[in-house]
Motif scaffolding. Structure first.
Motif, PDB file in Angstrom:
ATOM      1  N   VAL A  83       0.896  -1.244   0.078  1.00 15.26           N
ATOM      2  CA  VAL A  83       0.008  -0.402  -0.096  1.00 15.26           C
ATOM      3  C   VAL A  83       1.094   1.256  -0.093  1.00 15.26           C
ATOM      4  O   VAL A  83       1.387   1.402   1.112  1.00 15.26           O
ATOM      5  N   PRO A  84       0.955   1.823  -1.078  1.00 18.49           N
ATOM      6  CA  PRO A  84       2.007   3.002  -1.308  1.00 18.49           C
ATOM      7  C   PRO A  84       1.489   4.225  -0.483  1.00 18.49           C
ATOM      8  O   PRO A  84       0.354   4.542  -0.208  1.00 18.49           O
ATOM      9  N   GLN A  85       2.699   5.291  -0.182  1.00 21.50           N
ATOM     10  CA  GLN A  85       2.578   6.317   0.183  1.00 21.50           C
ATOM     11  C   GLN A  85       1.496   7.334  -0.422  1.00 21.50           C
ATOM     12  O   GLN A  85       0.845   7.918  -0.026  1.00 21.50           O
ATOM     13  N   GLU A  86       2.107   7.302  -1.850  1.00 20.43           N
ATOM     14  CA  GLU A  86       1.343   8.072  -2.897  1.00 20.43           C
ATOM     15  C   GLU A  86       0.200   7.334  -3.718  1.00 20.43           C
ATOM     16  O   GLU A  86       0.470   6.222  -3.788  1.00 20.43           O
ATOM     17  N   VAL A  87      -0.701   7.894  -3.749  1.00 21.12           N
ATOM     18  CA  VAL A  87      -1.862   7.366  -4.395  1.00 21.12           C
ATOM     19  C   VAL A  87      -1.548   7.199  -6.101  1.00 21.12           C
ATOM     20  O   VAL A  87      -1.090   8.250  -6.665  1.00 21.12           O
ATOM     21  N   ASN A  88      -1.535   6.210  -6.539  1.00 16.46           N
ATOM     22  CA  ASN A  88      -0.945   6.035  -8.026  1.00 16.46           C
ATOM     23  C   ASN A  88      -1.938   5.048  -8.930  1.00 16.46           C
ATOM     24  O   ASN A  88      -1.559   4.262  -9.462  1.00 16.46           O
ATOM     25  N   LEU A  89      -3.264   5.617  -8.670  1.00 19.66           N
ATOM     26  CA  LEU A  89      -4.133   4.681  -9.434  1.00 19.66           C
ATOM     27  C   LEU A  89      -4.612   5.380 -10.890  1.00 19.66           C
ATOM     28  O   LEU A  89      -4.698   6.392 -10.956  1.00 19.66           O
ATOM     29  N   GLU A  90      -5.064   4.449 -11.786  1.00 18.68           N
ATOM     30  CA  GLU A  90      -5.543   4.998 -12.983  1.00 18.68           C
ATOM     31  C   GLU A  90      -6.833   5.673 -12.964  1.00 18.68           C
ATOM     32  O   GLU A  90      -7.921   4.905 -12.559  1.00 18.68           O
ATOM     33  N   VAL A 143      -9.004   1.630  -1.915  1.00 15.90           N
ATOM     34  CA  VAL A 143      -8.841   0.829  -3.130  1.00 15.90           C
ATOM     35  C   VAL A 143      -7.292   0.426  -3.271  1.00 15.90           C
ATOM     36  O   VAL A 143      -6.964  -0.687  -3.483  1.00 15.90           O
ATOM     37  N   LEU A 144      -6.371   1.309  -2.693  1.00 14.56           N
ATOM     38  CA  LEU A 144      -4.984   0.837  -2.687  1.00 14.56           C
ATOM     39  C   LEU A 144      -4.834  -0.327  -1.723  1.00 14.56           C
ATOM     40  O   LEU A 144      -4.098  -1.373  -2.162  1.00 14.56           O
ATOM     41  N   ILE A 145      -5.654  -0.445  -0.678  1.00 16.19           N
ATOM     42  CA  ILE A 145      -5.333  -1.566   0.108  1.00 16.19           C
ATOM     43  C   ILE A 145      -6.013  -3.004  -0.522  1.00 16.19           C
ATOM     44  O   ILE A 145      -5.651  -3.982  -0.351  1.00 16.19           O
ATOM     45  N   ALA A 146      -7.247  -2.840  -1.005  1.00 18.87           N
ATOM     46  CA  ALA A 146      -7.927  -3.787  -1.679  1.00 18.87           C
ATOM     47  C   ALA A 146      -6.845  -4.317  -2.984  1.00 18.87           C
ATOM     48  O   ALA A 146      -6.574  -5.666  -3.073  1.00 18.87           O
ATOM     49  N   LYS A 147      -6.331  -3.445  -3.843  1.00 24.27           N
ATOM     50  CA  LYS A 147      -5.417  -3.672  -4.694  1.00 24.27           C
ATOM     51  C   LYS A 147      -4.134  -4.540  -4.016  1.00 24.27           C
ATOM     52  O   LYS A 147      -3.771  -5.521  -4.589  1.00 24.27           O
ATOM     53  N   ALA A 148      -3.665  -3.907  -2.992  1.00 26.81           N
ATOM     54  CA  ALA A 148      -2.297  -4.669  -2.206  1.00 26.81           C
ATOM     55  C   ALA A 148      -2.806  -6.097  -1.714  1.00 26.81           C
ATOM     56  O   ALA A 148      -1.807  -6.853  -1.853  1.00 26.81           O
ATOM     57  N   PRO A 161       0.229   4.555   6.140  1.00 31.12           N
ATOM     58  CA  PRO A 161      -1.331   4.290   5.852  1.00 31.12           C
ATOM     59  C   PRO A 161      -2.213   5.310   6.271  1.00 31.12           C
ATOM     60  O   PRO A 161      -3.144   5.350   5.577  1.00 31.12           O
ATOM     61  N   THR A 162      -2.111   5.936   7.512  1.00 27.29           N
ATOM     62  CA  THR A 162      -3.026   6.975   7.928  1.00 27.29           C
ATOM     63  C   THR A 162      -2.616   8.320   8.018  1.00 27.29           C
ATOM     64  O   THR A 162      -3.183   8.829   8.567  1.00 27.29           O
ATOM     65  N   ALA A 163      -1.548   8.510   7.349  1.00 27.47           N
ATOM     66  CA  ALA A 163      -1.362   9.939   7.059  1.00 27.47           C
ATOM     67  C   ALA A 163      -2.619  10.719   6.317  1.00 27.47           C
ATOM     68  O   ALA A 163      -2.860  10.324   5.263  1.00 27.47           O
ATOM     69  N   GLY A 164      -2.976  11.508   7.185  1.00 26.77           N
ATOM     70  CA  GLY A 164      -4.309  12.180   6.618  1.00 26.77           C
ATOM     71  C   GLY A 164      -5.555  11.491   6.439  1.00 26.77           C
ATOM     72  O   GLY A 164      -6.213  11.940   5.455  1.00 26.77           O
ATOM     73  N   THR A 186       2.610 -11.278   7.464  1.00 24.46           N
ATOM     74  CA  THR A 186       3.759 -10.339   7.871  1.00 24.46           C
ATOM     75  C   THR A 186       3.434  -9.049   7.516  1.00 24.46           C
ATOM     76  O   THR A 186       3.105  -8.657   6.397  1.00 24.46           O
ATOM     77  N   ILE A 187       3.398  -8.055   8.533  1.00 23.97           N
ATOM     78  CA  ILE A 187       3.045  -6.688   8.239  1.00 23.97           C
ATOM     79  C   ILE A 187       4.090  -5.748   8.766  1.00 23.97           C
ATOM     80  O   ILE A 187       4.823  -5.900   9.682  1.00 23.97           O
ATOM     81  N   ILE A 188       4.536  -4.880   7.507  1.00 20.98           N
ATOM     82  CA  ILE A 188       5.531  -3.919   7.920  1.00 20.98           C
ATOM     83  C   ILE A 188       4.740  -2.427   7.648  1.00 20.98           C
ATOM     84  O   ILE A 188       4.426  -2.508   6.589  1.00 20.98           O
ATOM     85  N   LEU A 189       4.683  -1.683   8.671  1.00 23.11           N
ATOM     86  CA  LEU A 189       4.337  -0.435   8.320  1.00 23.11           C
ATOM     87  C   LEU A 189       5.154   0.589   8.772  1.00 23.11           C
ATOM     88  O   LEU A 189       6.031   0.522   9.624  1.00 23.11           O
ATOM     89  N   THR A 190       5.118   1.829   8.072  1.00 21.82           N
ATOM     90  CA  THR A 190       5.949   2.942   8.358  1.00 21.82           C
ATOM     91  C   THR A 190       5.001   4.019   8.769  1.00 21.82           C
ATOM     92  O   THR A 190       3.697   4.006   8.507  1.00 21.82           O
ATOM     93  N   THR A 191       5.300   4.656   9.949  1.00 21.95           N
ATOM     94  CA  THR A 191       4.672   5.903  10.368  1.00 21.95           C
ATOM     95  C   THR A 191       5.499   6.895  11.155  1.00 21.95           C
ATOM     96  O   THR A 191       6.511   6.535  11.399  1.00 21.95           O
ATOM     97  N   HIS A 192       5.069   7.894  11.131  1.00 25.39           N
ATOM     98  CA  HIS A 192       5.470   8.895  12.030  1.00 25.39           C
ATOM     99  C   HIS A 192       4.665   9.324  13.148  1.00 25.39           C
ATOM    100  O   HIS A 192       4.839  10.138  14.152  1.00 25.39           O
TER     101      HIS A 192
END
Ligand code: ADP
Ligand code: MG
Length: 311
Positions: A83-90, A143-148, A161-164, A186-192
């Motif tokens: 699930v990328p940081q930037e939305v990159n959908l068509e 949608v990004l999550i469903a796609k992933a 994932p939860t920025a904004g 296995t889950i890896i998440l980045t956050t601040h």
């Protein structure tokens, strides 16, 4: 448990010579939730991009499920959902197709029941025939999550994932993470957001300026967080901490006008009563006392700051 992701001295130097990863070594166990904390520009997205095969490491080796992410790209990539940081959908594609095609990209057989279940779980079912451009920002994230998740990955990366995002999506997201964990993903998440890491991670890693400063079980980190400070304002300043008090974790502050005692809140005894008695015995008169709790936030800021000092 065996290692699902093995990162061995991974380096990334971008064109132009910027070193975004300076030799990161980390082993991620199957089924764990690892939170990577770090300030903006620390290298979190770069590390994830290298693991997911979006970007090639300049040095070192990364394996997912035993497959090298460079020489064994397809196998490694098919195990991973991002699930990328930037939305990159068509923008003109429909929701249903966006998610279904993503599964196809990984060579998985068509499974409409699985896609339907995913869309329902993410409250996207009513929007399945809408184009991406018709969706709100929060829905695009869904949608990004469903796609992933469309190709049943064994490792899920959630990059900020939860920025904004709104409260409802945040709650859905954590529910999904819990479900995935129950399935052994296995889950890896980045956050601040540190509270977020505190709430769901098994382990916490801190990354700053391309280096991994720490990886620790959350429970151990919480135990460290359990330190408190007792600040004792003194009637008359002290030149030094009396010899007889050397057993205590004490520091002088405010040019000798205050004593700061650090103690472990998890310990059976804090030692406060004994310390106060010992001070009275030495004829040291107290003016005021106060306590404060050190937080993970402070530990984190301290670590990142020390990292800057060393650089
Ligand atoms: N394609 C790129 N080319 C050059 N520098 C980059 C590129 N992508 C990221 N960087 C730099 O690498 C560093 C780490 O970026 P990134 O991995 O996105 O950090 P984070 O996700 O922790 O905020 C930043 O200083 C960023 O400017
Ligand atoms: Mg990032």
């Amino acid at each position: 448990m065996s290692a699902m992701v093995e990162i061995d001295n991974a380096m990334k130097t971008y064109e132009g010579g910027f070193e975004a990863l300076k030799g990161v070594t980390l082993s991620i166990r199957e089924g764990e939730i690892l939170a990577l904390l770090g300030p903006n520009g620390a290298g979190k997205t770069t590390l994830i991009s290298c693991i997911c095969g979006i970007s090639q490491p300049s040095g070192g080796a990364i394996r997912v499920g035993g497959h090298d992410v460079v020489s064994d790209y397809r196998e490694a990539r098919s195990l991973v959902g991002l699930v990328p940081q930037e939305v990159n959908l068509e923008p003109f594609e429909k929701v249903w197709n966006t998610v279904r095609f993503s599964r196809g990209l990984f060579g998985k057989p068509r499974d409409d029941a699985h896609i339907e279940a995913l869309l329902k779980r993410l409250s996207l079912w009513d929007k399945r025939d809408n184009q991406i451009k018709e969706l709100s920002g929060g829905m695009k994230r869904r949608v990004l999550i469903a796609k992933a998740l469309a190709h049943d990955p064994r490792v899920l990366f959630l990059d900020e994932p939860t920025a904004g995002v709104d409260v409802e999506l945040r709650r859905d997201m954590w529910r999904i993470v819990e479900d995935m964990r129950a399935d052994g993903v296995t889950i890896i998440l980045t956050t601040h957001y540190i509270e977020e890491a505190e709430a769901i991670a098994d382990r916490i890693g801190v990354i700053s300026k391309g280096e991994l400063l720490l990886v620790e079980e959350k429970s151990a980190l919480m135990a460290r967080m359990g330190r408190k400070e007792l600040r004792i304002e003194l009637q008359a300043p002290l030149d030094a901490i009396p010899e007889s008090l050397s057993d205590y974790d004490l520091a002088l502050a405010d040019e000798g006008r205050a004593l700061v005692y650090s103690y472990d809140t998890a310990a059976e005894r804090t030692g406060i009563a004994r310390l106060i008695a010992a001070l009275a015995e030495k004829g040291i008169v107290l003016r005021d006392v106060s306590t404060r709790q050190s937080s993970l936030e402070e530990i984190f800021v301290g670590l990142v700051h020390d990292g800057e000092d060393a650089a």
